[in-house]
Motif scaffolding. Structure first.
Motif, PDB file in Angstrom:
ATOM      1  N   GLU A   1       0.840  -1.209   0.000  1.00  0.00           N
ATOM      2  CA  GLU A   1       0.000   0.000   0.000  1.00  0.00           C
ATOM      3  C   GLU A   1       0.868   1.251   0.000  1.00  0.00           C
ATOM      4  OE1 GLU A   1      -2.466  -1.123   3.340  1.00  0.00           O
ATOM      5  OE2 GLU A   1      -3.376  -2.696   2.109  1.00  0.00           O
TER       6      GLU A   1
ATOM      7  N   GLY B   1       2.161 -13.109   3.902  1.00  0.00           N
ATOM      8  CA  GLY B   1       1.046 -12.207   4.210  1.00  0.00           C
ATOM      9  C   GLY B   1       0.089 -12.118   3.036  1.00  0.00           C
TER      10      GLY B   1
ATOM     11  N   VAL C   1      -4.444 -14.054   5.411  1.00  0.00           N
ATOM     12  CA  VAL C   1      -4.274 -15.134   6.391  1.00  0.00           C
ATOM     13  C   VAL C   1      -5.401 -15.026   7.412  1.00  0.00           C
ATOM     14  CG1 VAL C   1      -2.766 -16.144   8.154  1.00  0.00           C
ATOM     15  CG2 VAL C   1      -1.759 -15.087   6.111  1.00  0.00           C
TER      16      VAL C   1
ATOM     17  N   GLY D   1      -6.413  -7.780   8.162  1.00  0.00           N
ATOM     18  CA  GLY D   1      -7.770  -7.778   8.709  1.00  0.00           C
ATOM     19  C   GLY D   1      -7.969  -8.670   9.921  1.00  0.00           C
TER      20      GLY D   1
HETATM   21  C1  PEP Z   1      -1.473  -6.751   4.958  1.00  0.00           C
HETATM   22  O1  PEP Z   1      -2.001  -5.685   4.696  1.00  0.00           O
HETATM   23  O2  PEP Z   1      -0.270  -6.795   5.246  1.00  0.00           O
HETATM   24  C2  PEP Z   1      -2.298  -7.941   4.911  1.00  0.00           C
HETATM   25  C3  PEP Z   1      -1.700  -9.096   4.836  1.00  0.00           C
HETATM   26  O3  PEP Z   1      -3.665  -7.769   4.921  1.00  0.00           O
HETATM   27  P1  PEP Z   1      -4.797  -8.920   4.952  1.00  0.00           P
HETATM   28  O4  PEP Z   1      -4.345  -9.944   5.956  1.00  0.00           O
HETATM   29  O5  PEP Z   1      -6.020  -8.203   5.364  1.00  0.00           O
HETATM   30  O6  PEP Z   1      -4.842  -9.485   3.586  1.00  0.00           O
END
Ligand code: PEP
Length: 252
Positions: free
Chosen positions: A95, A207, A210, A231
């Motif tokens: 992001e 990531g 998960v 989340g």
């Molecule tokens: C993140 O933003 O690092 C992430 C893994 O988000 P999510 O678990 O919501 O996909």
């Protein structure tokens, strides 16, 4: 020596002081699983209060500036995070790369600033869906690693890499276990090529969506040393289910 699994929650731009209650529940739950290292990266505004409130978990930032201080309105330095009680910082999250235009060189400079401030650093990498569809996922990710990793003696000791496919973040979609294993093996090979023996000790987190239901399978993939969780890290119950999956059977 194998390091403890590392489960890190990224709260993104979520959380006011009321969420410290949730952090307290996460902290108490994590204390029951000393074989797992647990971290939370709340918004900057909560770093100090959370760091003062918890005992078993480590608190981190979601970004830092490359400089320790100066005329950078709105930014926060790694030294300031450390002063507030942080133990680590996430850099190069997709992001930040997509919304703030951060390039590998920026991520590297931030990672080096974090190390200079005494923080652990989690460097995020990951391909877009178009890059994966084009068969370029491993090339993209290993190039990001080559460009984003902090340089210098001893950098590996405080370094964690998080592989986060951009298309899996916040979408509920995850790569197959085979694809996760293949990417983590490729990342490991790149780390060893770049850092030598020290590269074999760097933890590589997965990531991207998960949750309690898929954590055990994802954490069981080759060379997955933990998870970076968005989340599902906002609620103690769901994050602690992932911690339990990392702890393994017999660690209730
Ligand atoms: C993140 O933003 O690092 C992430 C893994 O988000 P999510 O678990 O919501 O996909």
């Amino acid at each position: 020596m194998a390091l403890r699994p590392y489960i890190v929650g990224n709260w993104k731009m979520n959380g006011t002081r009321a969420m410290l209650t949730e952090a307290g529940a996460i902290d108490r739950g994590a204390a029951r699983h000393p074989g797992v290292q647990v971290g939370i990266a709340p918004p900057f505004t909560l770093v100090q209060a959370m760091a003062e409130a918890v005992e078993a978990i480590v608190v981190g930032g979601q970004d830092c500036h490359t400089q320790a201080s100066g005329a950078y309105t709105g930014d926060v330095s790694a030294a300031m995070l450390a002063d507030a009680g942080a133990g680590f910082v996430i850099v190069g999250h997709s992001e930040r790369r997509a919304i703030h235009g951060e390039k590998d060189a920026d991520v590297r400079a931030k990672a080096e600033a974090a190390l200079a401030a005494g923080l652990g650093v989690i460097v995020c990498v990951g391909e877009t869906e178009a890059q994966r569809d084009a068969g370029k996922a491993e090339a993209v990710v290993t190039a990001q690693i080559a460009g984003s990793l902090p340089q210098g003696e001893g950098a590996a000791a405080q370094l964690t890499v998080a592989y986060e496919p951009v298309w899996a973040i916040g979408t509920g979609r995850v790569p197959s276990a085979e694809d996760v294993s293949a990417m983590h093996r490729a990342i490991r090979a790149k780390l060893v090529a770049l850092l030598g023996e020290a590269g074999s000790e760097v933890r590589i987190l997965y990531g991207g969506s998960v949750n309690a239901g898929n954590a055990a399978e994802l954490l069981g993939c080759d060379d997955v040393g933990g998870a970076l969780v968005g989340g599902a890290s906002l609620m103690a119950d769901s994050l602690l289910s992932i911690v339990l999956a990392a702890a393994g059977p017999g660690d209730d």
